[in-house]
Write a protein that holds these residues in place. Structure first.
Motif, PDB file in Angstrom:
ATOM      1  N   LYS A   1      10.156  14.332  16.860  1.00 28.77           N
ATOM      2  CA  LYS A   1      10.140  15.391  16.478  1.00 28.77           C
ATOM      3  C   LYS A   1      11.628  15.764  15.819  1.00 28.77           C
ATOM      4  N   ARG A   2      12.628  15.216  16.405  1.00 27.59           N
ATOM      5  CA  ARG A   2      14.021  15.331  15.931  1.00 27.59           C
ATOM      6  C   ARG A   2      14.156  14.812  14.345  1.00 27.59           C
ATOM      7  N   LEU A   3      13.322  13.363  14.256  1.00 28.50           N
ATOM      8  CA  LEU A   3      13.470  12.830  13.027  1.00 28.50           C
ATOM      9  C   LEU A   3      12.754  13.658  12.175  1.00 28.50           C
ATOM     10  N   ALA A   4      11.568  14.059  12.296  1.00 30.59           N
ATOM     11  CA  ALA A   4      10.577  14.702  11.398  1.00 30.59           C
ATOM     12  C   ALA A   4      11.477  15.971  10.948  1.00 30.59           C
ATOM     13  N   GLU A   5      12.571  16.887  11.761  1.00 29.68           N
ATOM     14  CA  GLU A   5      13.274  17.962  11.322  1.00 29.68           C
ATOM     15  C   GLU A   5      14.189  17.461  10.216  1.00 29.68           C
ATOM     16  N   ARG A   6      14.642  16.435  10.849  1.00 32.73           N
ATOM     17  CA  ARG A   6      16.023  15.785   9.827  1.00 32.73           C
ATOM     18  C   ARG A   6      15.450  15.292   8.394  1.00 32.73           C
ATOM     19  N   ALA A   7      14.169  14.719   8.252  1.00 27.80           N
ATOM     20  CA  ALA A   7      13.451  14.039   7.424  1.00 27.80           C
ATOM     21  C   ALA A   7      12.998  15.327   6.278  1.00 27.80           C
ATOM     22  N   LYS A   8      12.779  16.367   7.128  1.00 24.62           N
ATOM     23  CA  LYS A   8      12.165  17.518   6.194  1.00 24.62           C
ATOM     24  C   LYS A   8      13.413  18.207   5.602  1.00 24.62           C
ATOM     25  N   ALA A   9      14.546  18.348   6.390  1.00 26.10           N
ATOM     26  CA  ALA A   9      15.747  18.549   5.868  1.00 26.10           C
ATOM     27  C   ALA A   9      16.324  17.898   4.702  1.00 26.10           C
ATOM     28  N   ALA A  10      15.946  16.740   4.520  1.00 23.24           N
ATOM     29  CA  ALA A  10      16.525  15.712   3.567  1.00 23.24           C
ATOM     30  C   ALA A  10      15.561  15.692   2.220  1.00 23.24           C
ATOM     31  N   GLY A  11      14.440  16.651   2.623  1.00 16.53           N
ATOM     32  CA  GLY A  11      13.302  16.627   1.339  1.00 16.53           C
ATOM     33  C   GLY A  11      12.363  15.579   1.449  1.00 16.53           C
ATOM     34  N   VAL A  12      12.218  14.991   2.758  1.00 11.46           N
ATOM     35  CA  VAL A  12      10.989  14.102   2.800  1.00 11.46           C
ATOM     36  C   VAL A  12       9.771  14.508   3.717  1.00 11.46           C
ATOM     37  N   SER A  13       8.736  14.467   2.959  1.00 13.21           N
ATOM     38  CA  SER A  13       7.699  15.070   3.631  1.00 13.21           C
ATOM     39  C   SER A  13       6.296  14.053   4.013  1.00 13.21           C
ATOM     40  N   ALA A  14       6.344  13.003   3.293  1.00 14.39           N
ATOM     41  CA  ALA A  14       5.313  11.818   3.551  1.00 14.39           C
ATOM     42  C   ALA A  14       6.190  10.558   3.379  1.00 14.39           C
ATOM     43  N   VAL A  15       5.732   9.994   4.634  1.00 15.30           N
ATOM     44  CA  VAL A  15       5.981   8.477   4.848  1.00 15.30           C
ATOM     45  C   VAL A  15       5.221   7.505   4.929  1.00 15.30           C
ATOM     46  N   VAL A  16       5.601   6.303   5.136  1.00 17.48           N
ATOM     47  CA  VAL A  16       4.643   5.274   5.699  1.00 17.48           C
ATOM     48  C   VAL A  16       5.134   4.849   6.990  1.00 17.48           C
ATOM     49  N   PHE A  17       4.354   4.610   8.023  1.00 17.02           N
ATOM     50  CA  PHE A  17       4.687   4.282   9.323  1.00 17.02           C
ATOM     51  C   PHE A  17       4.804   2.817   9.501  1.00 17.02           C
ATOM     52  N   ASP A  18       6.217   2.481   9.613  1.00 16.98           N
ATOM     53  CA  ASP A  18       6.488   0.900   9.926  1.00 16.98           C
ATOM     54  C   ASP A  18       6.438   0.756  11.283  1.00 16.98           C
ATOM     55  N   ARG A  19       5.447   0.286  12.115  1.00 22.62           N
ATOM     56  CA  ARG A  19       5.737   0.035  13.510  1.00 22.62           C
ATOM     57  C   ARG A  19       6.437  -1.006  14.056  1.00 22.62           C
ATOM     58  N   GLY A  20       6.834  -1.884  13.012  1.00 18.28           N
ATOM     59  CA  GLY A  20       8.022  -2.987  13.154  1.00 18.28           C
ATOM     60  C   GLY A  20       7.356  -4.162  14.180  1.00 18.28           C
TER      61      GLY A  20
ATOM     62  N   LYS B   1       0.795  -1.241   0.064  1.00 17.22           N
ATOM     63  CA  LYS B   1      -0.299   0.045   0.034  1.00 17.22           C
ATOM     64  C   LYS B   1       0.720   1.159   0.050  1.00 17.22           C
ATOM     65  N   GLY B   2       2.178   1.171   0.351  1.00 14.82           N
ATOM     66  CA  GLY B   2       3.130   2.511   0.584  1.00 14.82           C
ATOM     67  C   GLY B   2       3.317   3.069  -0.694  1.00 14.82           C
ATOM     68  N   GLY B   3       3.364   2.239  -1.654  1.00 15.41           N
ATOM     69  CA  GLY B   3       4.003   2.820  -2.991  1.00 15.41           C
ATOM     70  C   GLY B   3       5.217   3.272  -2.931  1.00 15.41           C
ATOM     71  N   ALA B   4       5.566   4.565  -3.640  1.00 18.86           N
ATOM     72  CA  ALA B   4       7.108   4.982  -3.384  1.00 18.86           C
ATOM     73  C   ALA B   4       7.155   5.881  -2.309  1.00 18.86           C
ATOM     74  N   ARG B   5       6.617   5.896  -1.384  1.00 16.90           N
ATOM     75  CA  ARG B   5       7.080   6.830  -0.161  1.00 16.90           C
ATOM     76  C   ARG B   5       8.172   5.798   0.722  1.00 16.90           C
ATOM     77  N   PRO B   6       8.780   6.685   1.385  1.00 19.12           N
ATOM     78  CA  PRO B   6       9.912   6.167   2.235  1.00 19.12           C
ATOM     79  C   PRO B   6       9.343   5.530   3.359  1.00 19.12           C
ATOM     80  N   ARG B   7       9.833   4.803   4.256  1.00 19.68           N
ATOM     81  CA  ARG B   7       9.433   3.966   5.521  1.00 19.68           C
ATOM     82  C   ARG B   7       9.851   4.705   6.657  1.00 19.68           C
ATOM     83  N   LEU B   8       9.130   5.303   7.628  1.00 21.68           N
ATOM     84  CA  LEU B   8       9.525   5.399   8.711  1.00 21.68           C
ATOM     85  C   LEU B   8       9.575   4.136   9.779  1.00 21.68           C
ATOM     86  N   SER B   9      10.629   3.662   9.992  1.00 19.29           N
ATOM     87  CA  SER B   9      10.790   2.430  10.725  1.00 19.29           C
ATOM     88  C   SER B   9      11.309   2.574  12.354  1.00 19.29           C
ATOM     89  N   ILE B  10      10.524   2.065  13.199  1.00 19.39           N
ATOM     90  CA  ILE B  10      11.082   2.021  14.586  1.00 19.39           C
ATOM     91  C   ILE B  10      11.309   0.794  15.258  1.00 19.39           C
TER      92      ILE B  10
END
Length: 117
Positions: free
Chosen positions: A76-95, A21-30
């Motif tokens: 919050k820190r991860l979101a700041e770093r991802a935005k700085a890298a040009g990523v604004s939409a992700v898929v949440f992987d709760r692992g 379902k995620g398509g081409a979006r990056p994955r936020l893995s925890i």
């Protein structure tokens, strides 16, 4: 063939669903342990980690341990770093972890920081 634990089965099921379902979006893995929580944004198409954060970082480690507040700060820190890298939409992987407690706090912190999922 060895049987997978219930946790490993849940992890496999969650990741398979995300890939479908995620398509081409990056994955936020925890990943969470009893003492720390780790999060990273992974671009599976290129096979690289775009951004990462955890409670092992020096300025976070001195403040709190493995609490909901620390997890929210990591989000919050991860979101700041991802935005700085040009990523604004992700898929949440709760692992394989249930969406409750520290996992939910990290997700809420990432949403507050500007990540969309």
């Amino acid at each position: 063939m060895a049987r997978l634990s219930l946790f490993a089965q849940r992890r496999r099921r969650v990741r398979t669903t995300l890939r479908a379902k995620g398509g081409a979006r990056p994955r936020l893995s925890i990943h969470r342990s009893s003492q720390h929580i780790y999060a990273q944004v992974i671009d599976d198409a290129r096979g690289i980690t775009v951004a990462a954060a955890s409670t092992l970082e020096k300025d976070v480690r001195s403040v709190t341990g493995a609490t909901k507040d620390a997890a929210a700060e990591v989000g919050k820190r991860l979101a700041e770093r991802a935005k700085a890298a040009g990523v604004s939409a992700v898929v949440f992987d709760r692992g394989g972890f249930l969406f409750h407690g520290r996992v939910k706090a990290l997700a809420d912190g990432a949403r507050e920081g500007g990540l969309e999922f």
